[in-house]
Design an enzyme around this catalytic site. Sequence first.
Site, PDB file in Angstrom:
ATOM      1  N   GLY A 322     -10.313  -3.320  -4.672  1.00  0.00           N
ATOM      2  CA  GLY A 322      -9.046  -2.710  -4.232  1.00  0.00           C
ATOM      3  C   GLY A 322      -8.836  -2.965  -2.745  1.00  0.00           C
ATOM      4  O   GLY A 322      -7.710  -3.213  -2.297  1.00  0.00           O
ATOM      5  N   TRP A 325      -7.985  -6.617  -2.199  1.00  0.00           N
ATOM      6  CA  TRP A 325      -6.621  -6.895  -2.680  1.00  0.00           C
ATOM      7  C   TRP A 325      -5.627  -6.726  -1.532  1.00  0.00           C
ATOM      8  O   TRP A 325      -4.627  -7.440  -1.447  1.00  0.00           O
ATOM      9  CB  TRP A 325      -6.269  -5.926  -3.830  1.00  0.00           C
ATOM     10  CG  TRP A 325      -4.843  -6.042  -4.283  1.00  0.00           C
ATOM     11  CD1 TRP A 325      -4.348  -6.945  -5.174  1.00  0.00           C
ATOM     12  CD2 TRP A 325      -3.728  -5.227  -3.874  1.00  0.00           C
ATOM     13  NE1 TRP A 325      -2.997  -6.742  -5.340  1.00  0.00           N
ATOM     14  CE2 TRP A 325      -2.591  -5.702  -4.555  1.00  0.00           C
ATOM     15  CE3 TRP A 325      -3.568  -4.154  -3.006  1.00  0.00           C
ATOM     16  CZ2 TRP A 325      -1.338  -5.137  -4.399  1.00  0.00           C
ATOM     17  CZ3 TRP A 325      -2.313  -3.600  -2.843  1.00  0.00           C
ATOM     18  CH2 TRP A 325      -1.214  -4.086  -3.532  1.00  0.00           C
ATOM     19  N   HIS A 326      -5.911  -5.753  -0.647  1.00  0.00           N
ATOM     20  CA  HIS A 326      -4.963  -5.489   0.436  1.00  0.00           C
ATOM     21  C   HIS A 326      -4.915  -6.616   1.449  1.00  0.00           C
ATOM     22  O   HIS A 326      -3.903  -6.807   2.120  1.00  0.00           O
ATOM     23  CB  HIS A 326      -5.331  -4.184   1.147  1.00  0.00           C
ATOM     24  CG  HIS A 326      -4.879  -2.983   0.385  1.00  0.00           C
ATOM     25  ND1 HIS A 326      -5.657  -2.371  -0.559  1.00  0.00           N
ATOM     26  CD2 HIS A 326      -3.715  -2.286   0.409  1.00  0.00           C
ATOM     27  CE1 HIS A 326      -5.004  -1.350  -1.075  1.00  0.00           C
ATOM     28  NE2 HIS A 326      -3.822  -1.272  -0.517  1.00  0.00           N
ATOM     29  N   GLY A 327      -5.999  -7.325   1.605  1.00  0.00           N
ATOM     30  CA  GLY A 327      -5.961  -8.403   2.575  1.00  0.00           C
ATOM     31  C   GLY A 327      -7.299  -9.074   2.695  1.00  0.00           C
ATOM     32  O   GLY A 327      -8.342  -8.494   2.359  1.00  0.00           O
ATOM     33  N   PHE A 493       0.807  -7.729   2.033  1.00  0.00           N
ATOM     34  CA  PHE A 493      -0.193  -7.702   0.967  1.00  0.00           C
ATOM     35  C   PHE A 493       0.335  -8.413  -0.277  1.00  0.00           C
ATOM     36  O   PHE A 493      -0.200  -8.419  -1.297  1.00  0.00           O
ATOM     37  CB  PHE A 493      -0.594  -6.266   0.632  1.00  0.00           C
ATOM     38  CG  PHE A 493      -1.043  -5.485   1.845  1.00  0.00           C
ATOM     39  CD1 PHE A 493      -1.820  -6.102   2.814  1.00  0.00           C
ATOM     40  CD2 PHE A 493      -0.686  -4.177   2.033  1.00  0.00           C
ATOM     41  CE1 PHE A 493      -2.215  -5.407   3.942  1.00  0.00           C
ATOM     42  CE2 PHE A 493      -1.089  -3.471   3.161  1.00  0.00           C
ATOM     43  CZ  PHE A 493      -1.853  -4.089   4.108  1.00  0.00           C
TER      44      PHE A 493
END
Lengths: 493, 172
Positions: A322, A325-327, A493
């Site tokens: 997770g 996933w954001h960066g 993102f």
Amino acid sequence: MLFPTLNFALFFMVVFAISWELKDREEFRKAFLLGASYFFYGYWDWRFTALLAGSSLINYAAGRFLSLTDDDRQRRILVATAVALNLSILGLFKYYGFFLDSLADVLLAMRWERDLPFMEIVLPVGISFFTFQGISYVVDVYRRDIPAADSALDIFLYISFFPQLVAGPIVRAAHFLPQLNQKPQLERSMVSLGIVLILIGLFKKMVIANYLASELVDTVFFDPSVHSSPDLLLALYGYAVQIYCDFSGYSDIAIGVAALLGYRFKWNFNQPYRAASLREFWHRWHISLSEWLRDYLYKPLGGSRHGGLKTYRNLMLTMFLGGIWHGAAWTFVMWGLIHGSVLAAERLLASIRSAPAPAVAIVGFGHGATGQLLSAGSAGQHIFSRVVRIFMTFNIVCFAWIFFRAENFAFALDYLNGLIDWNGEAQFAGPFLVVLIGASLACHFLPETMVEHVARRLEWLGPIGLGLILGFGVLLIEAVAPEGVAPFIYFQF
Amino acid sequence: MSFALEFRKNHLSGRAAPVIAPAKRRRARSKSADRKAVNAATSISGRQVARALMIAGLILAVFNSSALVQYTHRLSDNVLGPEIIIASEKWHALMETGRMTEISHRIRTAVATARTSSWHDIGENLGLDVRQISQSGEPNSQSNNGIITSAPQRPDERGEQPLRSSIADGSS
């Protein structure tokens, strides 16, 4: 095209008028909305529309192939291929540079320096969101939760529908595709809710988030080492409010715009900073992502079915992914790991607490005066305990935000050092910023259904009333907001 | 199909014509009526929103005409750019003459005042003892490692322009 701009307002007025003109010709309406969505996306960079179309095509084809076979092995291969293709696109655009940078660092540390094929890759806006939507569709078809869509138009529109295309919410196929097969309806309740959400979203983004960014957060996070501890703390709380208002503001506008076009999206935020545990926080923050991670990552990994250790491993893995996933940065990995470890710790504590107690179970205090006193004491204790837990959860979330926001690890550590080595005076703690942060946090403790209540009150207003509310609402927001339009944080993102 | 054939099919073929139960028929009728009602409601709501959007647009064009000018300046590359810019400037001038843009100006001034107000200003407005108020965010406070040595002077006492008037002038 950004939501809080005149360009988008004009675009939406045209889309609204034509889409409702086409309400009796459903296929034309869908085709029109698809065209509008591609125009919306292509407004940033038209070349990326090909990427969007390619991603949609992969998922549509995978769904069709899955519907043609009942053989489990073939189905597994198909779904694995589709997921791998989706992740490859995401990986190439989002993680290629990060992977090579990290590899170069490792090689350098081992004194095996090599020329690596570095490339300048522009990150297409919203790629993480539409990739996740595509994966959710294919996996749902594989699991037979939904039938494969016959119409390519439905899948293309589902993946590219403009209100949620660039920053969510991550709409699930099982929720959205059936709506495409029904005749679109525009109820009074949807109209009033749509207008209320658009106004709230604009206020959150244009006023609260933009002021906090420009007057506090950006300056302090730019170089944390030169700011005093009180300012660092204020900027941290400010960032917690900023990112909430920025992202939930976008989600509110997206849900509102979709409602005006006759489609219902689920809520993506529900007063997250009133959560009394991190588990509750994830039921209130970016709900569509946390549900996605739960259904397509945590549960397939085994969830909590295989006992303690594996559950903690699954939690950590889910939050780690997770985070990434954001960066593509180690700061996001750290952010995910903080959340994963606290979630695991909460689970461990809960399991210790729920272990059978040897003492006599207390079922009540009776109805006498002593009983009432004890009950009142217990209620008070309960409230106090909840307040303490809310405070702790909020501060843990804020602690993790340091890594989320900091440019790199060194800056994050500077920030932490500044907070620990408490000194200096508050330069930024003027009434305007303090009230802005305080009031925004206080709003988390308003009744959860307040937006719906307000919308219900406006349901019976005619066009003049609605027009006045919308017009003067936007006028007020425009006048109060700082100059310029900053992009939404979650676009990256 | 000839009339005779159709008559025989309908009346003499022995097959009973399908009889729709009254309740079923009523249900079907009410379903179709519901659908029509939903369609009508959708059309009405659609028209209402379209009108509401137009009214909102009109309000913004009247009371926030400066934004229109800014927007048209960004369209200067357009073929119609110069004409649009001239039209929007004329419109804005007209609105200013009619004092329609006063609301936006007043709100902006009030917000600018709020943004630059210090705890000292707030304390004064509330009639509190300014010495006991935190110095945070006060441009005019005097401190010595957090200890207030004397009551902070008002800007006008120091021979400076008061903060608010400088904002109103647009000079801050």
